[in-house]
Design a protein around this motif. Structure first.
Motif, PDB file in Angstrom:
ATOM      1  N   GLY A 204       0.834  -1.194   0.000  1.00 47.21           N
ATOM      2  CA  GLY A 204       0.000   0.000   0.000  1.00 47.21           C
ATOM      3  C   GLY A 204       0.871   1.246   0.000  1.00 47.21           C
ATOM      4  O   GLY A 204       2.088   1.173  -0.212  1.00 47.21           O
ATOM      5  N   PRO A 205       0.287   2.430   0.243  1.00 50.88           N
ATOM      6  CA  PRO A 205       1.065   3.675   0.217  1.00 50.88           C
ATOM      7  C   PRO A 205       2.277   3.657   1.142  1.00 50.88           C
ATOM      8  O   PRO A 205       3.336   4.181   0.778  1.00 50.88           O
ATOM      9  CB  PRO A 205       0.043   4.736   0.657  1.00 50.88           C
ATOM     10  N   ALA A 206       2.155   3.050   2.325  1.00 51.73           N
ATOM     11  CA  ALA A 206       3.294   3.003   3.255  1.00 51.73           C
ATOM     12  C   ALA A 206       4.417   2.151   2.696  1.00 51.73           C
ATOM     13  O   ALA A 206       5.582   2.557   2.668  1.00 51.73           O
ATOM     14  CB  ALA A 206       2.846   2.472   4.613  1.00 51.73           C
ATOM     15  N   GLY A 207       4.094   0.944   2.257  1.00 49.71           N
ATOM     16  CA  GLY A 207       5.110   0.068   1.703  1.00 49.71           C
ATOM     17  C   GLY A 207       5.731   0.620   0.442  1.00 49.71           C
ATOM     18  O   GLY A 207       6.951   0.528   0.233  1.00 49.71           O
ATOM     19  N   LEU A 208       4.913   1.219  -0.411  1.00 51.03           N
ATOM     20  CA  LEU A 208       5.414   1.792  -1.663  1.00 51.03           C
ATOM     21  C   LEU A 208       6.389   2.927  -1.396  1.00 51.03           C
ATOM     22  O   LEU A 208       7.458   3.014  -2.018  1.00 51.03           O
ATOM     23  CB  LEU A 208       4.244   2.286  -2.514  1.00 51.03           C
TER      24      LEU A 208
ATOM     25  N   GLU B 107     -12.076   6.956  -5.267  1.00 57.61           N
ATOM     26  CA  GLU B 107     -11.149   8.088  -5.316  1.00 57.61           C
ATOM     27  C   GLU B 107     -10.482   8.259  -3.955  1.00 57.61           C
ATOM     28  O   GLU B 107     -11.111   8.043  -2.922  1.00 57.61           O
ATOM     29  CB  GLU B 107     -11.874   9.391  -5.682  1.00 57.61           C
ATOM     30  N   SER B 108      -9.212   8.661  -3.981  1.00 62.39           N
ATOM     31  CA  SER B 108      -8.487   8.992  -2.755  1.00 62.39           C
ATOM     32  C   SER B 108      -8.289  10.499  -2.694  1.00 62.39           C
ATOM     33  O   SER B 108      -7.973  11.127  -3.714  1.00 62.39           O
ATOM     34  CB  SER B 108      -7.123   8.286  -2.731  1.00 62.39           C
ATOM     35  N   HIS B 109      -8.465  11.063  -1.526  1.00 63.01           N
ATOM     36  CA  HIS B 109      -8.386  12.519  -1.380  1.00 63.01           C
ATOM     37  C   HIS B 109      -7.422  12.912  -0.272  1.00 63.01           C
ATOM     38  O   HIS B 109      -7.039  12.106   0.570  1.00 63.01           O
ATOM     39  CB  HIS B 109      -9.776  13.082  -1.074  1.00 63.01           C
ATOM     40  N   GLY B 110      -7.035  14.173  -0.289  1.00 61.47           N
ATOM     41  CA  GLY B 110      -6.207  14.726   0.772  1.00 61.47           C
ATOM     42  C   GLY B 110      -4.718  14.610   0.532  1.00 61.47           C
ATOM     43  O   GLY B 110      -3.929  14.951   1.419  1.00 61.47           O
TER      44      GLY B 110
ATOM     45  N   GLN C 277      -5.384   7.918   6.161  1.00 64.38           N
ATOM     46  CA  GLN C 277      -5.262   8.662   4.911  1.00 64.38           C
ATOM     47  C   GLN C 277      -4.023   8.220   4.154  1.00 64.38           C
ATOM     48  O   GLN C 277      -2.999   7.849   4.745  1.00 64.38           O
ATOM     49  CB  GLN C 277      -5.167  10.165   5.182  1.00 64.38           C
ATOM     50  N   VAL C 278      -4.114   8.287   2.818  1.00 61.52           N
ATOM     51  CA  VAL C 278      -3.005   7.882   1.962  1.00 61.52           C
ATOM     52  C   VAL C 278      -1.748   8.686   2.290  1.00 61.52           C
ATOM     53  O   VAL C 278      -0.646   8.135   2.397  1.00 61.52           O
ATOM     54  CB  VAL C 278      -3.389   8.046   0.479  1.00 61.52           C
ATOM     55  N   ILE C 279      -1.906   9.984   2.471  1.00 63.25           N
ATOM     56  CA  ILE C 279      -0.735  10.837   2.675  1.00 63.25           C
ATOM     57  C   ILE C 279      -0.043  10.514   4.000  1.00 63.25           C
ATOM     58  O   ILE C 279       1.193  10.563   4.094  1.00 63.25           O
ATOM     59  CB  ILE C 279      -1.126  12.328   2.585  1.00 63.25           C
TER      60      ILE C 279
END
Length: 301
Positions: A11-15, A43-46, A275-277
């Motif tokens: 996911g975003p953390a691993g990537l 959709e992903s936001h923020g 959150q993705v960020i």
């Protein structure tokens, strides 16, 4: 060959951890079984410069970025076993492949346990969500519901009230509010429905209303839920990592757990907000922790 680091979770953390370690010229493997928790998300936001991006496009761009760094291998496989043998971690995949690494980053994320409402998964990710910061803007000024069977229901109501003045709380048969909380919500004009939900009304995942078991109906156009969270993989617990009161792995400012060589990032350690960020930033700090510790060991042993 013993790798510098193995990252479990794509996911975003691993990537982001893979990106940072690749840029640090570390030999890394990242395992991703391609079953993300946000699979229902459209959709992903923020995330600045990526606001509104679909998770699949985000993933594709991330893989393109990481692909520039030859020292990082990305494997579409699931880790089924992790063992610590002195200062080396041994990993076994579902396909039977074996790897060894000096450090591991746990970025496996969480599993959501949704409130026990019939049909809720049909609406989740389309008109019912779990993160107001991610999806509140799209539901602004609409009549909304918070469905919560948990004691953090009032907290969620307060957050969601930033986006709408037309708000109700449904506890689905659970008495989660104190008398004081009941009075507070009443003073804010927020109706509370404590009876059990019979069904959600709507078509193609778009909520139109809620019907309760006593026959009462209330029109709504969307809302938020408070899921329970569980670790998506057992590796942190099996390795002896300390857990916090919310079920996340306890880490320091560089993602280190209490077990030497084990780091955690993303939802694995930060339960909320999801959150993705934030997950990506967690991956970056864990990667910096890994690189710093590897460097320290090289120069001080």
């Amino acid at each position: 060959m013993i790798l510098d680091c193995a990252i479990i979770g794509g996911g975003p953390a691993g990537l982001n951890a893979a990106l940072v370690l690749g840029r640090a010229r570390r030999k890394v493997v990242m395992f991703d079984n391609n079953q993300p928790r946000n699979a229902v998300t459209q959709e992903s936001h923020g995330f600045i410069t990526r606001d509104g991006i679909s998770p699949s496009v985000f993933r594709r761009i991330a893989h393109e970025d990481i692909g520039k760094y030859a020292s990082v291998a990305m494997k579409t496989d699931k880790i089924v076993e992790v063992k610590q043998e002195k200062d080396v971690f041994s990993l076994v995949t579902e396909k039977g492949e074996r790897y060894q690494a000096r450090k591991i980053i746990l970025a496996t994320g969480l599993k959501e346990i949704l409130p026990s409402v019939n049909g809720l998964p049909d609406y989740y990710g389309k008109s019912l969500f779990s993160c107001p910061y991610c999806d509140g803007w799209e539901l602004r000024d609409k009549p909304l519901v918070v469905i919560s069977e948990m004691d953090r229901a009032v907290h969620m109501i307060g957050i969601v009230s930033n986006w709408t003045d037309d708000l109700v709380l449904a506890t689905n048969g659970h008495a989660v509010l104190s008398g004081e909380q009941q009075e507070l919500l009443h003073s804010k004009g927020i109706r509370v429905y404590e009876q059990k939900i019979s069904e959600l009304l709507g078509t193609e995942g778009l909520l139109q209303g809620i019907r309760f078991e006593d026959g009462v109906e209330v029109s709504r156009e969307g809302g938020f839920i408070t899921p329970a969270w569980l670790q998506a993989a057992p590796f942190g617990e099996s390795l002896g990592c300390a857990m916090n009161s919310l079920g996340g792995l306890v880490t320091d400012e560089f993602g280190r757990t209490n077990i030497k060589g084990v780091y955690a990032a993303g939802d694995t350690s930060v339960i909320a907000p999801s959150q993705v960020i934030i997950a990506a930033a967690e991956g970056s700090r864990a990667a910096i922790g890994v690189n710093s510790d590897l460097t320290h060991e090289l120069f001080h042993t």
